[in-house]
Each structure stands twice: as C-alpha cells, then as structure tokens.
Design an enzyme around this catalytic site. Structure first.
Site, mmCIF file in Angstrom:
data_model
loop_
_atom_site.group_PDB
_atom_site.id
_atom_site.type_symbol
_atom_site.label_atom_id
_atom_site.label_comp_id
_atom_site.label_asym_id
_atom_site.label_seq_id
_atom_site.Cartn_x
_atom_site.Cartn_y
_atom_site.Cartn_z
ATOM 1 N N ASP A 121 4.933 0.088 -5.179
ATOM 2 C CA ASP A 121 4.608 1.512 -5.123
ATOM 3 C C ASP A 121 5.559 2.426 -5.887
ATOM 4 O O ASP A 121 5.739 3.586 -5.523
ATOM 5 C CB ASP A 121 4.521 1.980 -3.659
ATOM 6 C CG ASP A 121 3.458 1.231 -2.874
ATOM 7 O OD1 ASP A 121 2.432 0.864 -3.472
ATOM 8 O OD2 ASP A 121 3.659 1.003 -1.668
ATOM 9 N N GLU A 164 -9.954 8.108 -1.303
ATOM 10 C CA GLU A 164 -9.647 6.981 -2.188
ATOM 11 C C GLU A 164 -10.884 6.546 -2.966
ATOM 12 O O GLU A 164 -10.791 6.239 -4.153
ATOM 13 C CB GLU A 164 -9.122 5.787 -1.373
ATOM 14 C CG GLU A 164 -7.742 5.968 -0.822
ATOM 15 C CD GLU A 164 -7.289 4.744 -0.050
ATOM 16 O OE1 GLU A 164 -6.572 3.916 -0.642
ATOM 17 O OE2 GLU A 164 -7.664 4.623 1.136
ATOM 18 N N HIS A 177 -2.885 3.805 -3.312
ATOM 19 C CA HIS A 177 -2.072 3.743 -2.099
ATOM 20 C C HIS A 177 -2.532 4.848 -1.155
ATOM 21 O O HIS A 177 -2.752 5.978 -1.594
ATOM 22 C CB HIS A 177 -0.591 3.928 -2.462
ATOM 23 C CG HIS A 177 0.319 3.759 -1.299
ATOM 24 N ND1 HIS A 177 0.660 2.523 -0.799
ATOM 25 C CD2 HIS A 177 0.950 4.674 -0.532
ATOM 26 C CE1 HIS A 177 1.467 2.686 0.230
ATOM 27 N NE2 HIS A 177 1.658 3.977 0.403
#
Length: 123
Positions: free
Chosen positions: A54, A83, A13
């Site tokens: 999430d 990421e 995320h």
C-alpha cells in the site's frame, strides 16, 4: 513481477491511503481500524503496486463519510460501492493515457451526484 511492470499494476484499497494501509490491512480489518480510530472519513484508494504494501503512488481516491452508528458491515458496503465505480474509472484513465503516449497523472473526481456517472475533473 512488480519491477518488470512499473506503474502498470493497479490495486484498490478500502481506505484513504496512507491511513489504514500496510501489511495485514485488508478487508474487514481496515474498516474495523477506521471505526476504532473514530475517523470521520474513510473511502477507497487506487494506487500503483510497488514492492511494499500500500505504498505505491496514489492515482485516485474517493472519500466516504463514516456515519454515526456505522458498524463494519455498513461502512464496508458503502466503501465497496465506491470501489466498484472508482477502480474502472481510474483504470480507463490510466489506459487512455498510456495509449495516447502520456504518463498518467492523478485521477481527480468531480463532484458526484447520487446516481450519476463518475467524472474526472478536467486537467
């Protein structure tokens, strides 16, 4: 599918969960919300997937400073760079633990110098 593979499915995320997560919080929407909130730090979170958006157990996070003058594209690019390094490192960490018969613990970052490899703190 999720219940058949508990603690086996990872997601990344583009923010430091639990902030800026949940239904509808993906892609540019996340970065837009971070900037609108005047947060000083964003980042990336790798977590296990569960039945809610999430909310799965966080395995690893990497903070990214929100800089003065950042727009959505600039912040998104810096977070995406993180990421691309965090996700494979956490996936390796989780897979190695399961292969050794251990339950994976959190992945803790060591201080990272620009251009260096991502390293995990020793347990």
């Amino acid at each position: 599918v999720v219940s058949a593979y508990p603690r086996r499915i990872l997601n990344i995320h583009p923010a430091l969960l639990p902030a800026f997560g949940g239904k509808g919080m993906f892609g540019e929407r996340v970065h837009e919300a971070v900037l609108a909130s005047d947060a000083e730090v964003s980042g990336a979170t790798v977590h296990y997937v569960d039945e809610e958006y999430d909310t799965g157990t966080i395995v690893g996070q990497w903070p990214v400073q929100v800089l003065p003058g950042d727009d959505i594209s600039a912040l998104a690019a810096r977070v995406l760079s993180v990421e691309h390094r965090l996700y494979p490192a956490v996936a390796d960490h989780v897979c190695e633990a399961w292969a050794e018969g251990r339950v994976p613990g959190p992945f803790a970052l060591s201080p990272v110098e620009p251009g260096s490899d991502l390293k995990q703190n020793a347990p």
